[in-house]
Scaffold this active site. Structure first.
Site, PDB file in Angstrom:
ATOM      1  N   GLY A 113       0.819  -1.207   0.000  1.00 29.18           N
ATOM      2  CA  GLY A 113       0.000   0.000   0.000  1.00 29.18           C
ATOM      3  C   GLY A 113       0.851   1.255   0.000  1.00 29.18           C
ATOM      4  N   HIS A 114       1.876   1.269  -0.866  1.00 35.39           N
ATOM      5  CA  HIS A 114       2.745   2.435  -0.978  1.00 35.39           C
ATOM      6  C   HIS A 114       3.553   2.353  -2.269  1.00 35.39           C
ATOM      7  CE1 HIS A 114       5.359  -0.607   0.950  1.00 35.39           C
ATOM      8  NE2 HIS A 114       6.296  -0.063   0.196  1.00 35.39           N
ATOM      9  N   SER A 115       4.239   3.455  -2.562  1.00 36.77           N
ATOM     10  CA  SER A 115       5.234   3.480  -3.636  1.00 36.77           C
ATOM     11  C   SER A 115       6.497   4.101  -3.056  1.00 36.77           C
ATOM     12  CB  SER A 115       4.732   4.284  -4.841  1.00 36.77           C
ATOM     13  OG  SER A 115       4.574   5.650  -4.504  1.00 36.77           O
ATOM     14  N   ARG A 150       2.473  -0.547  -4.940  1.00 35.94           N
ATOM     15  CA  ARG A 150       2.337  -1.983  -4.796  1.00 35.94           C
ATOM     16  C   ARG A 150       1.468  -2.294  -3.600  1.00 35.94           C
ATOM     17  NH1 ARG A 150       7.685  -1.602  -3.814  1.00 35.94           N
ATOM     18  NH2 ARG A 150       7.272   0.071  -5.237  1.00 35.94           N
TER      19      ARG A 150
END
Length: 148
Positions: free
Chosen positions: A60-62, A107
């Site tokens: 839950g981040h990039s 992702r």
């Protein structure tokens, strides 16, 4: 790190499965990952996720800079990659197959099987400033792609 242009130029088409060397023996197999000239980046950090409930989501981040190889060292899980325009889902379930994720890609990881272990090799040491954890901010950083 916020000035890095990785989100404007990232593409899920450059993220793909990497076959790791596999040495099979009657008493078990071995895969090796080393910092070699052929490797897509110098490994600077390794971490792994385990004991993840099957209905949980991770990731839950990039990242602005960090690149990653994600490996199902045990069990299986799904990785959804998003570059702001396109999304792809990869099911990882073999310890000799790694998913290369370039910087600027959102992702999320879910659908963990019982006992799964998610091994992640990264190009950077941990730095909170490298993370984009808010999806709306990620969409802003990638919005220029929709103008193409």
């Amino acid at each position: 790190m916020g000035n890095n242009n990785s989100h404007a130029s990232s593409s899920v088409s450059r993220c793909d499965i990497v076959e790791l060397p596999r040495h099979r023996h009657p008493n078990g197999s071995l895969s090796v990952v080393e910092n070699t000239p052929e490797f897509p980046f110098q490994i600077r950090r390794v971490f792994y996720l385990y004991d993840v409930p099957g209905d949980s989501n991770r990731g839950g981040h990039s990242h602005h800079v960090a690149r990653e190889l994600i490996i199902a060292a045990g069990g299986s899980f799904d990785v959804t990659l998003d570059d702001g325009c396109d999304k792809r889902v990869y099911t990882l379930n073999r310890p000799y197959r790694a998913l290369y994720v370039e910087a600027g890609i959102w992702r999320s990881i879910d659908n963990f099987s019982s006992g799964s272990v998610c091994l992640v090799l990264t190009s950077e040491l941990f730095d909170e400033a490298d993370y984009v954890r808010d999806y709306a901010t990620f969409r802003q950083l990638t919005s220029c792609k929709s103008d193409r």
